[in-house]
Every structure is written in C-alpha cells, then in structure tokens.
Write a protein that holds these residues in place. Structure first.
Motif, short mmCIF file in Angstrom:
data_model
loop_
_atom_site.label_atom_id
_atom_site.label_comp_id
_atom_site.label_asym_id
_atom_site.label_seq_id
_atom_site.Cartn_x
_atom_site.Cartn_y
_atom_site.Cartn_z
N VAL A 34 0.85 -1.18 0.00
CA VAL A 34 0.00 0.00 0.00
C VAL A 34 0.89 1.23 0.00
CG1 VAL A 34 -1.80 1.26 1.23
CG2 VAL A 34 -1.81 -1.24 1.23
N ARG A 35 0.71 2.10 -0.98
CA ARG A 35 1.51 3.32 -1.09
C ARG A 35 0.81 4.51 -0.44
NH1 ARG A 35 6.17 1.22 -1.90
NH2 ARG A 35 6.42 0.15 -3.85
N CYS A 36 -0.51 4.57 -0.56
CA CYS A 36 -1.26 5.72 -0.07
C CYS A 36 -2.68 5.28 0.26
CB CYS A 36 -1.26 6.80 -1.14
SG CYS A 36 -2.30 8.22 -0.78
N GLY A 37 -3.21 5.76 1.38
CA GLY A 37 -4.57 5.42 1.77
C GLY A 37 -4.64 4.09 2.53
N ILE A 38 -5.84 3.72 2.90
CA ILE A 38 -6.08 2.45 3.59
C ILE A 38 -6.93 1.59 2.67
CG2 ILE A 38 -7.13 1.35 5.59
CD1 ILE A 38 -6.58 3.93 7.15
N VAL A 39 -6.54 0.33 2.49
CA VAL A 39 -7.29 -0.57 1.63
C VAL A 39 -7.72 -1.81 2.39
CG1 VAL A 39 -6.07 0.18 -0.45
CG2 VAL A 39 -5.25 -1.82 0.78
N TRP A 40 -8.78 -2.43 1.90
CA TRP A 40 -9.17 -3.74 2.38
C TRP A 40 -8.96 -4.72 1.23
CZ3 TRP A 40 -12.85 -5.92 -0.60
CH2 TRP A 40 -13.75 -5.08 -1.25
N VAL A 41 -8.55 -5.93 1.58
CA VAL A 41 -8.28 -6.96 0.58
C VAL A 41 -8.98 -8.24 1.00
CG1 VAL A 41 -6.49 -8.34 -0.55
CG2 VAL A 41 -6.01 -5.97 0.08
N THR A 42 -9.70 -8.84 0.07
CA THR A 42 -10.28 -10.16 0.26
C THR A 42 -9.60 -11.09 -0.73
OG1 THR A 42 -12.41 -9.24 0.91
CG2 THR A 42 -12.41 -11.52 0.17
N ARG A 43 -9.14 -12.25 -0.23
CA ARG A 43 -8.43 -13.22 -1.07
C ARG A 43 -9.34 -14.41 -1.34
NH1 ARG A 43 -2.61 -13.40 1.96
NH2 ARG A 43 -1.92 -14.35 0.03
N SER A 44 -9.22 -14.99 -2.53
CA SER A 44 -10.09 -16.09 -2.94
C SER A 44 -9.93 -17.35 -2.09
CB SER A 44 -9.86 -16.44 -4.41
OG SER A 44 -8.52 -16.82 -4.62
N ASP A 45 -8.74 -17.58 -1.57
CA ASP A 45 -8.52 -18.82 -0.81
C ASP A 45 -8.24 -18.56 0.67
OD1 ASP A 45 -6.10 -17.62 -1.18
OD2 ASP A 45 -5.04 -19.43 -1.80
N ASP A 46 -8.85 -17.50 1.20
CA ASP A 46 -8.62 -17.13 2.60
C ASP A 46 -9.94 -16.66 3.20
OD1 ASP A 46 -7.58 -16.26 5.02
OD2 ASP A 46 -5.90 -15.21 4.09
N THR A 47 -10.21 -17.07 4.42
CA THR A 47 -11.46 -16.66 5.07
C THR A 47 -11.36 -15.30 5.74
OG1 THR A 47 -10.83 -17.83 7.09
CG2 THR A 47 -12.16 -19.04 5.48
N ALA A 48 -10.14 -14.78 5.87
CA ALA A 48 -9.94 -13.47 6.53
C ALA A 48 -9.92 -12.34 5.51
CB ALA A 48 -8.63 -13.47 7.30
N ILE A 63 -10.09 -5.67 -4.01
CA ILE A 63 -9.42 -4.59 -3.29
C ILE A 63 -10.30 -3.35 -3.34
CG2 ILE A 63 -7.36 -3.12 -3.18
CD1 ILE A 63 -5.93 -5.28 -4.85
N GLY A 64 -10.47 -2.73 -2.19
CA GLY A 64 -11.25 -1.49 -2.11
C GLY A 64 -10.56 -0.49 -1.20
N ALA A 65 -10.82 0.79 -1.46
CA ALA A 65 -10.27 1.85 -0.61
C ALA A 65 -11.21 2.06 0.57
CB ALA A 65 -10.12 3.13 -1.40
N GLU A 66 -10.65 2.18 1.74
CA GLU A 66 -11.42 2.40 2.97
C GLU A 66 -11.68 3.90 3.13
OE1 GLU A 66 -13.33 1.05 6.46
OE2 GLU A 66 -12.51 -0.08 4.78
N GLY A 67 -12.88 4.26 3.50
CA GLY A 67 -13.20 5.68 3.71
C GLY A 67 -13.56 6.37 2.42
N ASN A 68 -13.43 7.68 2.43
CA ASN A 68 -13.82 8.49 1.27
C ASN A 68 -12.66 8.93 0.40
OD1 ASN A 68 -16.52 8.40 2.02
ND2 ASN A 68 -16.26 10.09 3.46
N ALA A 69 -11.49 8.37 0.61
CA ALA A 69 -10.31 8.78 -0.16
C ALA A 69 -9.82 7.62 -1.02
CB ALA A 69 -9.20 9.22 0.78
N PRO A 70 -9.24 7.92 -2.19
CA PRO A 70 -8.66 6.86 -3.01
C PRO A 70 -7.40 6.29 -2.36
CG PRO A 70 -8.14 8.98 -3.95
CD PRO A 70 -9.07 9.23 -2.79
N ALA A 71 -6.96 5.16 -2.83
CA ALA A 71 -5.74 4.53 -2.32
C ALA A 71 -4.88 4.12 -3.51
CB ALA A 71 -6.08 3.32 -1.47
N TRP A 72 -3.57 4.06 -3.28
CA TRP A 72 -2.62 3.59 -4.29
C TRP A 72 -2.00 2.29 -3.80
CZ3 TRP A 72 -1.51 5.78 -9.01
CH2 TRP A 72 -2.11 7.01 -9.26
N VAL A 73 -2.03 1.27 -4.66
CA VAL A 73 -1.42 -0.01 -4.33
C VAL A 73 -0.40 -0.36 -5.41
CG1 VAL A 73 -3.35 -0.90 -2.99
CG2 VAL A 73 -3.28 -1.32 -5.44
#
Length: 108
Positions: free
Chosen positions: A30-44, A64-74
């Motif tokens: 993650v370069r900028c912002g906060i992101v959430w990640v869901t993986r296909s083979d992981d329950t977390a 992958i999605g950006a958390e909050g109202n700001a974009p994120a860089w990955v």
C-alpha cells in the motif's frame, strides 16, 4: 478484472472495488490510503495501511477497495523470474540459520 503478472501501481477509487487475478507470486504494497483486501482462498479480510505488504500466491483472485472516502494507491512487485526459486530457497535457508539476506523483490 485485471491480471497481475509484472510490476504495476494503480489507484483504487474511493467508491470502487478492483478485482485482480495474480498470475505469478507477487507482493502487494500500500503506497497511499487504507485498503481492504479479500483473497479467494482465505477466510480473513485484510485492512492495510501505507507501507504494509501482503505476499500473494500465483492463481489467487483478490478484491481490493479503498477504505473511507479517499482513493488509495497499491503497488504490485514481482520477483525477478530468473532467480525467483533460488532466492526463495536461499532466503528460507538463511532464515533457518538465523541470517537475514535480501528477499529478491524489486522496487516499483
């Protein structure tokens, strides 16, 4: 859906979700912002802040999605192909011996 097979950096808009398929072992940073990640083979689900990394396996699918109202860089960084297996083996051997060596990942 995007396929990740080499080094790439992209923006995830605040109101969008990116679907990514990993075609070879890669590291997400993650370069900028906060992101959430869901993986296909992981329950977390993972919430990552700037500077956090996640090692990805070949064949995985990510959402992958950006958390909050700001974009994120990955950024995705793939190890050099020629030495990928050798570097992984050497890093594991060094870790078992208590020695830290570089892990072979290139900087984006």
């Amino acid at each position: 859906m995007r396929e990740i097979s080499s080094d790439i950096t992209f923006e995830v808009a605040a109101d969008h979700m990116a679907s990514v398929r990993v075609t070879r072992s890669t590291r997400l940073t993650v370069r900028c912002g906060i992101v959430w990640v869901t993986r296909s083979d992981d329950t977390a689900d993972y919430w990552l802040e700037p500077g956090h990394t996640l090692r990805l396996r070949r064949g995985e699918r990510l959402w992958i999605g950006a958390e909050g109202n700001a974009p994120a860089w990955v950024a995705f960084a793939a190890p050099a192909r020629v030495s990928e297996r050798l570097v992984d083996w050497a890093a594991r051997a060094a870790q078992r011996a208590g020695v830290h060596i570089g892990d072979g990942w290139r900087t984006v």
